[in-house]
Write a protein that holds these residues in place. Structure first.
Motif, PDB file in Angstrom:
ATOM      1  N   GLN A  85       0.867  -1.076   0.209  1.00  0.00           N
ATOM      2  CA  GLN A  85      -0.031   0.079  -0.024  1.00  0.00           C
ATOM      3  C   GLN A  85       0.816   1.282   0.050  1.00  0.00           C
ATOM      4  O   GLN A  85       0.348   2.477   0.035  1.00  0.00           O
ATOM      5  CB  GLN A  85      -1.056   0.065   1.250  1.00  0.00           C
ATOM      6  CG  GLN A  85      -1.919  -1.072   1.196  1.00  0.00           C
ATOM      7  CD  GLN A  85      -2.906  -1.185   2.320  1.00  0.00           C
ATOM      8  OE1 GLN A  85      -2.567  -0.543   3.008  1.00  0.00           O
ATOM      9  NE2 GLN A  85      -3.784  -2.244   2.283  1.00  0.00           N
ATOM     10  N   GLY A  86       1.976   1.121  -0.066  1.00  0.00           N
ATOM     11  CA  GLY A  86       3.054   2.306  -0.086  1.00  0.00           C
ATOM     12  C   GLY A  86       3.307   2.766   1.296  1.00  0.00           C
ATOM     13  O   GLY A  86       4.052   3.870   1.425  1.00  0.00           O
ATOM     14  N   VAL A  87       3.369   2.288   2.319  1.00  0.00           N
ATOM     15  CA  VAL A  87       3.536   2.608   3.590  1.00  0.00           C
ATOM     16  C   VAL A  87       5.039   2.353   3.877  1.00  0.00           C
ATOM     17  O   VAL A  87       5.543   1.344   3.551  1.00  0.00           O
ATOM     18  CB  VAL A  87       2.965   1.897   4.657  1.00  0.00           C
ATOM     19  CG1 VAL A  87       3.283   2.369   5.988  1.00  0.00           C
ATOM     20  CG2 VAL A  87       1.251   2.198   4.658  1.00  0.00           C
ATOM     21  N   THR A  88       5.686   3.526   3.990  1.00  0.00           N
ATOM     22  CA  THR A  88       7.200   3.323   4.249  1.00  0.00           C
ATOM     23  C   THR A  88       7.536   3.237   5.780  1.00  0.00           C
ATOM     24  O   THR A  88       6.770   3.388   6.564  1.00  0.00           O
ATOM     25  CB  THR A  88       8.183   4.575   3.597  1.00  0.00           C
ATOM     26  OG1 THR A  88       7.621   5.704   4.485  1.00  0.00           O
ATOM     27  CG2 THR A  88       7.463   4.613   2.227  1.00  0.00           C
ATOM     28  N   LYS A  89       8.709   2.903   5.840  1.00  0.00           N
ATOM     29  CA  LYS A  89       9.432   2.736   7.477  1.00  0.00           C
ATOM     30  C   LYS A  89       9.362   4.168   8.035  1.00  0.00           C
ATOM     31  O   LYS A  89       9.064   4.466   9.271  1.00  0.00           O
ATOM     32  CB  LYS A  89      10.833   2.336   7.325  1.00  0.00           C
ATOM     33  CG  LYS A  89      11.563   2.087   8.769  1.00  0.00           C
ATOM     34  CD  LYS A  89      12.949   1.383   8.721  1.00  0.00           C
ATOM     35  CE  LYS A  89      13.316   1.192   9.826  1.00  0.00           C
ATOM     36  NZ  LYS A  89      14.581   0.495  10.016  1.00  0.00           N
ATOM     37  N   LYS A  90       9.479   5.038   7.275  1.00  0.00           N
ATOM     38  CA  LYS A  90       9.438   6.528   7.859  1.00  0.00           C
ATOM     39  C   LYS A  90       7.919   6.853   8.118  1.00  0.00           C
ATOM     40  O   LYS A  90       7.766   7.264   9.015  1.00  0.00           O
ATOM     41  CB  LYS A  90       9.941   7.644   6.858  1.00  0.00           C
ATOM     42  CG  LYS A  90       9.776   9.130   7.419  1.00  0.00           C
ATOM     43  CD  LYS A  90      10.845   9.828   6.493  1.00  0.00           C
ATOM     44  CE  LYS A  90      10.852  11.431   6.741  1.00  0.00           C
ATOM     45  NZ  LYS A  90      11.130  11.570   8.058  1.00  0.00           N
ATOM     46  N   GLU A 144       7.389   5.250  11.535  1.00  0.00           N
ATOM     47  CA  GLU A 144       7.778   5.871  12.531  1.00  0.00           C
ATOM     48  C   GLU A 144       6.871   7.248  13.010  1.00  0.00           C
ATOM     49  O   GLU A 144       6.707   7.471  14.010  1.00  0.00           O
ATOM     50  CB  GLU A 144       9.266   6.770  12.161  1.00  0.00           C
ATOM     51  CG  GLU A 144      10.272   5.464  12.380  1.00  0.00           C
ATOM     52  CD  GLU A 144      11.611   6.146  11.553  1.00  0.00           C
ATOM     53  OE1 GLU A 144      11.519   7.288  11.056  1.00  0.00           O
ATOM     54  OE2 GLU A 144      12.460   5.152  11.445  1.00  0.00           O
ATOM     55  N   GLU A 145       6.274   7.878  12.006  1.00  0.00           N
ATOM     56  CA  GLU A 145       5.178   8.831  12.327  1.00  0.00           C
ATOM     57  C   GLU A 145       3.840   8.235  12.853  1.00  0.00           C
ATOM     58  O   GLU A 145       3.424   8.648  14.034  1.00  0.00           O
ATOM     59  CB  GLU A 145       4.678   9.293  11.139  1.00  0.00           C
ATOM     60  CG  GLU A 145       5.738  10.319  10.509  1.00  0.00           C
ATOM     61  CD  GLU A 145       6.087  11.532  11.338  1.00  0.00           C
ATOM     62  OE1 GLU A 145       5.165  12.344  11.999  1.00  0.00           O
ATOM     63  OE2 GLU A 145       7.276  11.841  11.359  1.00  0.00           O
ATOM     64  N   TYR A 146       3.362   7.092  12.532  1.00  0.00           N
ATOM     65  CA  TYR A 146       2.305   6.252  13.054  1.00  0.00           C
ATOM     66  C   TYR A 146       2.745   5.864  14.627  1.00  0.00           C
ATOM     67  O   TYR A 146       1.657   5.393  15.415  1.00  0.00           O
ATOM     68  CB  TYR A 146       2.002   5.085  12.153  1.00  0.00           C
ATOM     69  CG  TYR A 146       1.579   5.356  10.765  1.00  0.00           C
ATOM     70  CD1 TYR A 146       0.746   6.304  10.558  1.00  0.00           C
ATOM     71  CD2 TYR A 146       1.817   4.463   9.697  1.00  0.00           C
ATOM     72  CE1 TYR A 146       0.442   6.807   9.221  1.00  0.00           C
ATOM     73  CE2 TYR A 146       1.290   4.921   8.483  1.00  0.00           C
ATOM     74  CZ  TYR A 146       0.741   6.074   8.102  1.00  0.00           C
ATOM     75  OH  TYR A 146       0.314   6.361   7.023  1.00  0.00           O
ATOM     76  N   GLU A 147       3.935   5.707  14.902  1.00  0.00           N
ATOM     77  CA  GLU A 147       4.243   5.122  16.300  1.00  0.00           C
ATOM     78  C   GLU A 147       3.759   6.188  17.166  1.00  0.00           C
ATOM     79  O   GLU A 147       3.231   5.772  18.176  1.00  0.00           O
ATOM     80  CB  GLU A 147       5.781   5.021  16.359  1.00  0.00           C
ATOM     81  CG  GLU A 147       6.567   4.461  17.738  1.00  0.00           C
ATOM     82  CD  GLU A 147       7.953   4.374  17.744  1.00  0.00           C
ATOM     83  OE1 GLU A 147       8.167   3.903  18.797  1.00  0.00           O
ATOM     84  OE2 GLU A 147       8.549   4.623  16.862  1.00  0.00           O
ATOM     85  N   GLU A 205       1.485   4.872  20.433  1.00  0.00           N
ATOM     86  CA  GLU A 205       1.705   5.424  21.624  1.00  0.00           C
ATOM     87  C   GLU A 205       0.421   6.169  22.477  1.00  0.00           C
ATOM     88  O   GLU A 205       0.110   5.608  23.521  1.00  0.00           O
ATOM     89  CB  GLU A 205       2.774   6.461  21.768  1.00  0.00           C
ATOM     90  CG  GLU A 205       4.138   5.747  21.470  1.00  0.00           C
ATOM     91  CD  GLU A 205       5.298   6.780  21.446  1.00  0.00           C
ATOM     92  OE1 GLU A 205       5.069   7.859  21.100  1.00  0.00           O
ATOM     93  OE2 GLU A 205       6.447   6.302  21.416  1.00  0.00           O
ATOM     94  N   PHE A 206      -0.076   6.752  21.620  1.00  0.00           N
ATOM     95  CA  PHE A 206      -1.555   7.437  22.170  1.00  0.00           C
ATOM     96  C   PHE A 206      -2.436   6.329  22.569  1.00  0.00           C
ATOM     97  O   PHE A 206      -3.289   6.282  23.617  1.00  0.00           O
ATOM     98  CB  PHE A 206      -2.114   8.430  21.234  1.00  0.00           C
ATOM     99  CG  PHE A 206      -3.562   8.923  21.617  1.00  0.00           C
ATOM    100  CD1 PHE A 206      -3.734   9.922  22.435  1.00  0.00           C
ATOM    101  CD2 PHE A 206      -4.621   8.416  21.107  1.00  0.00           C
ATOM    102  CE1 PHE A 206      -4.795  10.379  22.928  1.00  0.00           C
ATOM    103  CE2 PHE A 206      -5.931   8.934  21.210  1.00  0.00           C
ATOM    104  CZ  PHE A 206      -5.899   9.679  22.226  1.00  0.00           C
TER     105      PHE A 206
END
Length: 120
Positions: A88-93, A96-99, A103-104
């Motif tokens: 789906q085009g989700v990158t490692k970067k 990191e943003e979704y992290e 956490e929330f």
């Protein structure tokens, strides 16, 4: 060992040394040296290219077998999830943003658990 693995997989896939080298965009002589174990320490980039063309995991090329465990099904589910995300085009970067979102969610779940337990 790596060389024998590559030969075995290559032959199973019906590829010649020349075909595999061309498709992986590496020198035929380099592939030949790897297969004959003259080059016993090929770069990970080369091995990744070979694994990709051979349509196998890098671990298979390296001859590393994963130990079966009761968690194997879970590992497969996570692998499938990661594969779907990549497709789906989700990158490692991106991850990191979704992290921050994860956490929330974790924080929110802890609050809910505290509420259910009366603040304990």
């Amino acid at each position: 060992m790596i060389g024998e693995n590559i030969i075995r997989i290559r032959k199973k896939k019906g590829l010649t040394l020349t075909e595999l080298a061309d498709r992986a965009n590496i020198a035929k002589s380099n592939l030949s040296n790897i297969e004959r174990n003259i080059n016993e320490n090929p770069s990970i980039k080369v091995l990744e290219k070979l694994a990709s063309v051979l349509d196998v995991e890098l671990m298979t090329v390296l001859g590393i077998k994963m130990v079966e465990s009761s968690d194997h099904r879970i590992e497969n589910e996570w692998s499938e999830l990661v594969q779907r995300l990549k497709e789906q085009g989700v990158t490692k970067k991106d991850m990191e943003e979704y992290e921050k979102v994860f956490e929330f969610i974790e924080w929110k779940n802890k609050l809910s658990e505290l509420d259910r337990n009366g603040g304990r």
